[in-house]
Design an enzyme around this catalytic site. Structure first.
Site, mmCIF file in Angstrom:
data_model
loop_
_atom_site.group_PDB
_atom_site.id
_atom_site.type_symbol
_atom_site.label_atom_id
_atom_site.label_comp_id
_atom_site.label_asym_id
_atom_site.label_seq_id
_atom_site.Cartn_x
_atom_site.Cartn_y
_atom_site.Cartn_z
ATOM 1 N N SER A 132 -30.385 28.014 13.063
ATOM 2 C CA SER A 132 -29.315 29.031 13.248
ATOM 3 C C SER A 132 -28.638 29.437 12.110
ATOM 4 C CB SER A 132 -28.322 28.173 14.172
ATOM 5 O OG SER A 132 -28.879 28.120 15.391
ATOM 6 N N PHE A 175 -16.977 24.685 12.508
ATOM 7 C CA PHE A 175 -17.047 23.392 12.304
ATOM 8 C C PHE A 175 -16.693 22.750 10.680
ATOM 9 C CE2 PHE A 175 -20.965 23.428 15.625
ATOM 10 C CZ PHE A 175 -19.746 23.157 16.458
ATOM 11 N N HIS A 222 0.802 -0.984 0.088
ATOM 12 C CA HIS A 222 0.047 0.061 0.032
ATOM 13 C C HIS A 222 0.855 1.303 -0.061
ATOM 14 C CE1 HIS A 222 -3.237 2.809 0.995
ATOM 15 N NE2 HIS A 222 -2.446 3.358 1.828
ATOM 16 N N ASP A 277 -21.076 30.894 23.370
ATOM 17 C CA ASP A 277 -20.840 29.579 22.982
ATOM 18 C C ASP A 277 -19.242 29.380 23.445
ATOM 19 O OD1 ASP A 277 -23.216 28.516 22.509
ATOM 20 O OD2 ASP A 277 -22.933 28.700 20.474
ATOM 21 N N HIS A 284 -16.409 27.094 19.979
ATOM 22 C CA HIS A 284 -17.169 27.522 18.620
ATOM 23 C C HIS A 284 -16.826 28.943 17.979
ATOM 24 C CE1 HIS A 284 -19.645 24.396 20.635
ATOM 25 N NE2 HIS A 284 -20.722 24.757 19.806
ATOM 26 N N GLU A 320 -21.506 16.802 9.496
ATOM 27 C CA GLU A 320 -20.756 17.697 8.521
ATOM 28 C C GLU A 320 -20.210 17.021 7.279
ATOM 29 O OE1 GLU A 320 -21.573 20.304 12.034
ATOM 30 O OE2 GLU A 320 -20.646 18.052 11.966
ATOM 31 N N ARG A 356 -26.000 36.106 8.522
ATOM 32 C CA ARG A 356 -26.907 35.056 8.383
ATOM 33 C C ARG A 356 -28.081 35.257 8.292
ATOM 34 N NH1 ARG A 356 -28.263 32.392 14.171
ATOM 35 N NH2 ARG A 356 -28.630 34.260 15.144
#
Length: 463
Positions: A184, A237, A64, A269, A273, A211, A157
């Site tokens: 959100s 994220f 491999h 948060d 975050h 995700e 947003r």
């Protein structure tokens, strides 16, 4: 590796098939046909394989991670009954594929005939299908901007969420959802319905808290063609998405990633975050358009660009906190935001410096410009929502925005590393080099130095 993969995918509701040997071509073909015949479920075919099959190194890690080598390659060819030629294709392989050509030609002719008939019976739908497959999307930017004619202040947003509602009507090819953060991320199409095995017409997709899988689905939809797929999560994220963003960039496909809560201003948060390094990390990926708009009007242009970027993925970086809509600069934004960077507010006299801002920090730059003017220091303010779009402009245009010989100073609520390409050095950047903390967004910005007083002092020190 002891996980029962078959049981897991059966629990998902998939059709699961097994082929006991990778060398059993007939069994493999039969499994593929069985999978195609099941039109109600996705299919997983589990195949038992041997790494380095037929070589002296079969079933060893070395085949491999490294070439077989001349001796092992010769032994493998001998075992297979092949001649010791450097490059060899067996005659039966050539004949097999040559025999396919006539069938391929016939299949293409049959498809074209079907499409010709479809055009005659359903001319409008046929035109829509052709345009969607070709990616000929039309976005009315003026209509998107008009959404905010009476809006004084909103988060980008929220602006994105309002834009998605209008785009859903403009673009029937728009589909998407969120990794369980729809309310959100503001990614829900209110009249789009929800895609499921019971309703294939829904345009909203429930991806769940996954995700990476969401990004993979977006890429698959984009590769299929005929759709503009988007998926939302918090910007921090994006690290879970990074392999799929990178794959989209490698393949040159139109996946749209809606990444909200774009700075320490998201507040309570806390540091887990807060995307300190994430914006710059995304910019490092080749062939990705990273756009961080300053207000609702720039967000409209950002979405327009995302829908027109046929050959690269787009990351939209959007704020949690409310930002003033820059109505006084509406014409300038409409004409220039798509260029990636532009002079938003020129100096009244000869500029002693250029203040470059992105996202929410553009507002900080404008406030600092006013304060500096009171102190007799004229500066211009450049909004730079998208590095890659600006870098694609002509040298003459770039010089008009960031003239040589004039001090440049950037402000962005993220790591300063990389800004030296525009400012000349990283000392001329107001950024953040530590993790954040848990506090209200406005308190966070003040405690970490994103204030008019600090920016003014830093700019004056750079002159």
């Amino acid at each position: 590796f002891t996980e029962d993969v078959e049981a897991r995918f059966k629990a998902y509701g998939w059709q699961v098939l097994r082929v006991e040997s990778s060398e059993d071509v007939d069994a493999m073909q039969a499994a593929i046909e069985e999978a195609k015949a099941d039109t109600m479920h996705p299919s997983l075919i589990i195949v038992r394989t041997h790494i380095g099959f037929g070589s002296p190194k079969q079933d060893s890690p070395s085949c491999h991670g490294e070439p077989l080598g001349g001796e092992a390659l010769a032994a493998t060819k001998e075992k297979a009954g092949w001649p010791q030629e450097m490059f060899y294709v067996p005659a039966e392989v050539k004949e097999h594929f040559a025999a396919k050509l006539d069938g391929c030609t016939a299949n293409e002719a049959a498809w074209k005939a079907l499409m010709d008939d479809y055009k005659m019976v359903y001319p409008e739908l046929a035109k829509e299908l052709e345009d969607r497959i070709a990616g000929n999307s039309m976005v009315n930017l003026t209509a998107l901007e008009a959404i905010f004619k009476d809006t004084v202040k909103n988060a980008t947003r929220e602006a994105s969420g309002d834009i998605i509602q209008v785009l859903a009507a403009q673009l029937p090819e728009l589909v998407g959802g969120s990794a369980d953060l729809g309310p959100s991320n503001k990614t829900i199409m209110k009249t789009g319905g929800y895609f499921s095995k019971l309703d294939r017409t829904g345009r909203n997709i429930h991806f769940g808290v996954r995700e990476h899988a969401m990004g993979t689905v977006l890429n698959g939809i984009s590769l299929h063609g005929g759709f503009i797929p988007f998926g939302g999560t918090f910007l921090v994220f994006a690290d879970f998405l990074r392999p799929t963003i990178r794959m989209a960039a490698l393949m040159g496909i139109q996946s749209v990633f809606v990444l909200t809560h774009d700075s320490i201003a998201l507040g309570e948060d806390g540091p887990t975050h807060q995307p300190i390094e994430t914006t710059m990390a995304l910019r490092l990926i080749p062939n990705v358009s990273v756009i961080r708009p300053a207000d609702a009007l720039e967000t409209a242009t950002a979405w327009q660009q995302a829908c027109l970027n046929k050959y690269k993925p787009t990351c939209l970086l959007l704020s949690r906190q409310k930002l003033t809509v820059l109505h006084d600069y509406a014409a300038t934004i409409h004409e220039n935001a798509h260029k990636g960077a532009y002079v938003l507010s020129p100096a009244k006299n000869e500029a002693k410096a250029v203040l470059i801002g992105t996202g929410s920090e553009v507002h900080l730059a404008l406030a600092a410009q006013a304060k500096l003017a009171e102190e007799g220091v004229d500066v211009s303010v450049v909004s730079m929502p998208c590095w890659d779009a600006f870098d694609a402009q002509s040298d003459e245009y770039k010089e008009s925005v960031l003239p040589a010989g004039v001090t440049k100073f950037a402000v962005e609520a993220g790591v300063p590393y990389g800004w030296s390409r525009y400012t000349g050095n990283e000392n001329n950047v107001l950024g953040i080099t530590t993790f954040g903390a848990s506090a209200p967004g406005d308190v966070m910005m003040e405690k970490y130095g994103f204030t008019v007083e600090n920016l003014v002092a830093r700019v004056k020190a750079a002159l």
